[in-house]
Scaffold this active site. Structure first.
Site, short mmCIF file in Angstrom:
data_model
loop_
_atom_site.label_atom_id
_atom_site.label_comp_id
_atom_site.label_asym_id
_atom_site.label_seq_id
_atom_site.Cartn_x
_atom_site.Cartn_y
_atom_site.Cartn_z
N LYS A 110 0.66 -1.22 -0.17
CA LYS A 110 0.10 -0.06 0.15
C LYS A 110 0.63 1.01 0.00
CE LYS A 110 -0.11 0.48 5.01
NZ LYS A 110 -0.53 1.08 6.16
N THR A 111 2.17 0.96 0.61
CA THR A 111 2.96 2.51 0.75
C THR A 111 3.35 2.60 -0.77
OG1 THR A 111 3.65 1.75 2.75
CG2 THR A 111 4.90 3.55 1.68
N ASP A 168 -3.48 7.45 5.15
CA ASP A 168 -3.31 5.82 5.24
C ASP A 168 -3.67 5.66 6.67
OD1 ASP A 168 -1.80 3.69 5.22
OD2 ASP A 168 0.05 4.50 5.79
N GLU A 169 -3.77 4.01 6.87
CA GLU A 169 -4.36 3.72 8.05
C GLU A 169 -5.83 4.24 8.39
OE1 GLU A 169 -2.91 1.19 9.10
OE2 GLU A 169 -0.76 1.33 8.95
N ARG A 218 3.09 -9.14 10.35
CA ARG A 218 4.56 -8.46 10.27
C ARG A 218 5.43 -9.50 10.07
NH1 ARG A 218 2.74 -4.55 9.25
NH2 ARG A 218 0.82 -6.05 9.28
N GLN A 245 -7.08 -4.54 10.59
CA GLN A 245 -5.66 -4.03 11.21
C GLN A 245 -6.30 -2.92 12.16
OE1 GLN A 245 -2.02 -4.21 9.41
NE2 GLN A 245 -3.00 -4.60 7.61
#
Length: 770
Positions: A48-49, A236-237, A616, A268
């Site tokens: 996504k980044t 984001d997030e 992660r 998340q």
DNA sequence: TTAGATCGCGCACCG
DNA sequence: CGCGATCTAA
């Protein structure tokens, strides 16, 4: 360069087609979509980044945006820095002028620029949660609110929640009119608290967002200016945004304002406790009719085994948009599970495994250890130190939350904002000047009568009838700050001067408390941080510096993690990735946390937290727990986390202590736990309420996880015939040894007749004679 | 009235 | 085990 875009000035811009090369079809669509609203549902590790940075670059490359029209919001400063970096790589100098920052940084910037609109000065202070609690403690005392069993912590939580929901004190009091005395009191405290902040020219953390929203609502022309400026807002997030943040986004995008791109993953969402509202993302399409939704399900980070475990766990949450992460990185290694009898054994397993990985060539910086609560780090730290493993802890007692650092910041804050009574109260008597509570109360009453600040009151110390000693101390402090404010030295020198001429450093140096030495070191560290800031921002002001340190997050400190294992909470881990991940404390009461079990939706949130942790990991994942864990002062028995049963048994290879029948399903134990291994008795733990339990039971342990009283007898060599003393078993004679070096095992016949095998490096033994 | 010492309680997650 | 409330000495 053959450029599709027609802007002659943009020669440094990349070709629009180049920007989507190497992206998968969904990522490409997310980069190229042009429309008012776009939701990118980005599973963990789905790039996504990359999508966000390429989308920003694409907006510029196609001429759809100028740099100054872009506002990109990330969750942490670290994420912002990374995004700025990557956008810079794509765009070069074209990237200048964009706002890439956290919600809080962006809002502070707006509030400082518009301070005059709400009667603040641009040098306002930012109070952290601790500052808020100190103020509330005083107010609770003043209003005798403790008779309602109100605590600073509790009231702070309520106020924070209200601010996140954009409820102000008046609105709250209106809804509770009369009926409930406790609610009325909370409302009054809220109102007084607000008045206190306003007098001090200060905002708390939650204000930063909420007040920006109020600013936009109260001053439509101001809002319009920002709407005109930011034509493209990217968040984001998004799953972790709260109501106030949502309102802010709406203010910026309404009435033909900015186009909106949000990226997130409801699986998340782990910040409900601070107001994150999962509905912001789950109802995005309703909120923004005509919005386009793109799903990213291909994971580029983890092995399929790790993803299978993650999918299985999160699949137990209901009410979610089903998505299944997949990876073409191959099956990968099995997950390793470990059951220790104590937290020390668990930590020993972690350290031993890190040692083995290191022997295979894994770098320490590729390894992370996660836990649910900061308190768990202690046992891990002990073992890592003994094992000689370099590590660093993210969060915990953060650098800027240390008392001495907050003191230094308080001195600087008073210079920047003399109205900040909170900062003044903090250091008016540190170092000791003989100005105690009673004297401060007198100053405060004078300040209240005259409508001035505590600092102003200090300036009138001569008239207030204090004794000569106090008068001198007060005037001295006032002069110290006045002099500092009048000077024009760079801020690192200013800071040093304040700490020296206040006598703060001298008091630490004169102290015989051994901790004060490290406090002095921390202050030196702080001064070098200030010097670095001056270096990096030659035009930066004192207020800029104070803002920056107010807004650092735990994870922002990760940057120079080279060569060390990283320890952090699962929350801090969000957004990071590591080749090797340990998740510890998989026990009922820890994960899920005991507090969460009672809350509605608590279990689902804890499950997401584990999901975040699992995802992660890139290559190897270790899951561990301890059957006994010292908590609340004493030891307590625990039960394996319910989440472990949700992971398909074939994905995990379990080792460590045998589990009780009530523990994991039998399928979870692998045969290898029955291997011949050194035996040791469990520490004779206090009666845990189960008289039928044998007092000393034999446990089978991971190699190396030998005892709870761990030492590091590095280099100790024993051989047959040696006499040794063990802290628990007394004296005995070595019968034979096997292995060598760190794996040297001694078979010992103790004088009471017991026969034991001990790992020499770790057992609590000493050699008495050869 | 302040400063140092001792006692006792409670103990997520965070920008 | 760390911090804050409370006690005691000066």
């Amino acid at each position: 360069m053959t450029s599709l875009n027609f802007h002659d000035f943009s020669t440094s811009l990349p070709d629009a087609d180049e920007l989507v090369r190497g992206l998968n079809p969904q990522q490409r669509a997310a980069v190229e979509y042009r429309g008012a609203a776009l939701l990118v549902v980005a599973g963990a590790g789905s790039g996504k980044t990359r999508v966000l940075t390429h989308r920003i670059a694409s907006l510029l490359a196609t001429g759809d945006a100028w740099p100054s029209q872009v506002l990109a919001i990330t969750f942490t400063n670290k994420a912002a820095a990374e995004m700025r970096d990557r956008v810079g790589t794509l765009l070069g100098r074209e990237a200048q002028g964009m706002w890439i920052s956290t919600f809080h940084s962006a809002c502070v910037r707006i509030l400082r620029a518009e301070a005059e609109h709400f009667g603040y000065t641009s040098g306002f202070s930012i109070y952290d949660a601790q500052d808020s609690r100190v103020i509330l403690k005083r107010l609770i005392k003043k209003y005798r609110a403790d008779v309602f069993t109100l605590t600073p912590r509790g009231v702070a939580a309520k106020i924070s929640k209200m601010k996140n929901d954009l409820v102000d004190a008046d609105a709250y009091l209106r809804t509770t009119s009369g009926s409930d005395p406790v609610a009325r009191m909370i409302g009054e405290l809220f109102r007084e608290y607000e008045a206190e902040l306003r007098r001090a020219n200060a905002f708390d953390f939650d204000d930063l967002i909420a007040q920006t929203v109020y600013l936009f609502r109260a001053f439509p022309d101001v809002a319009e200016r920002y709407r005109q400026r930011f034509r493209h807002v990217l968040v984001d997030e998004y799953q972790d945004t709260n109501r106030a943040q949502y309102a802010l986004i709406r203010e910026l995008t309404r009435d033909g304002g900015a186009s909106l791109t949000v990226v997130g993953d409801s699986d998340q969402s782990i910040y409900a406790f601070r107001g994150a509202d999962i509905r912001n993302i789950s109802e995005f399409e309703k909120d923004f009719p005509g919005a386009k939704t793109i799903l990213l399900e291909q994971n580029y980070r983890s092995s399929q085994t790790i993803l299978d475990a993650a999918n299985a766990v999160i699949g137990n949450n209901t009410d979610r948009r089903v998505k299944r992460l997949w990876s073409d990185l191959g099956t990968g290694e099995r997950i390793q599970g470990f059951v220790g009898y104590t937290a020390h054994e668990e930590a020993q397993f972690v350290v031993d495994t890190i040692g083995a990985l290191r022997d295979e060539g894994t770098r320490y910086s590729d390894i992370a250890v996660f836990y649910r609560t900061n308190a768990q780090s202690r046992a891990l730290e002990d073992m890592l130190i003994r094992g000689g493993v370099p590590y660093r802890i993210l969060g915990g007692t953060r650098f800027y939350e240390r008392a001495e650092i907050k003191d230094a910041l308080a001195y600087l804050t008073i210079v920047a904002n003399p109205n900040d009574d909170q900062a003044l109260r903090r250091v008016i008597n540190s170092p000791k000047r003989g100005i105690g509570d009673a004297s401060i109360a007198q100053l405060a009453s004078f300040a209240e009568r005259t409508g001035g600040s505590l600092f102003d009151a200090l300036g009138h110390a001569e008239e207030l009838g204090f004794g000569p000693k106090l008068r001198q101390a007060m005037s001295g402090f006032h002069a110290l700050i006045t002099r500092a404010a009048a000077g024009s030295e760079p801020l690192d020198e200013l800071a040093r001067n304040l700490l020296e001429s206040s006598g703060y450093l001298a008091a630490l140096a004169a102290s015989r408390d051994p901790q004060d030495e490290s406090r002095a070191e921390n202050l030196e560290e702080f001064l070098s941080v200030a010097a670095e800031f001056v270096e990096a921002h030659p035009d930066g002001t004192l207020v800029d510096f104070l803002t920056e340190v107010s807004l650092v997050a735990a994870v922002d400190e990760l940057d120079d993690a080279s060569g060390t294992v990283s320890l952090m909470t699962l929350h801090t881990a969000k957004g990071l990735e590591f080749p090797v991940v340990f998740i510890t404390g998989l026990e009922e009461g820890i994960l899920p946390h005991a507090m969460a079990i009672q809350e509605i939706g608590g279990i689902a949130e804890e499950r997401r937290l584990l999901y975040v942790g699992i995802t992660r990991a890139q290559q190897r994942l270790y899951l561990s727990l301890a059957l006994n864990r010292a908590q609340f002062g004493g030891p307590s028995a625990s039960v394996p986390s319910r989440f472990l049963e949700e992971i398909p048994a074939e994905l995990v290879h379990w080792g460590g202590a045998r589990m009780r029948r009530s523990g994991l399903p039998a399928a979870h134990y692998s045969r290898s736990t029955q291997r011949e291994q050194p035996e040791i008795p469990a520490r004779s733990n206090h009666a845990d309420g189960d008289a039928a339990q044998p007092k000393r039971r034999v446990q089978r342990v991971w190699p190396g996880a030998l005892t709870t009283e761990v030492r590091n007898n590095e280099g100790l060599v024993v051989s047959a015939g040696d006499r040794i003393r063990h802290t628990a078993f007394g004296e005995g004679t070595v019968q034979a040894t096997t292995g060598a070096g760190p794996k040297l095992v001694a078979q010992v016949l103790f004088d009471d007749g017991a026969h034991k095998k001990l790992l020499v490096r770790l057992a609590p033994i000493e050699k008495i004679s050869d």
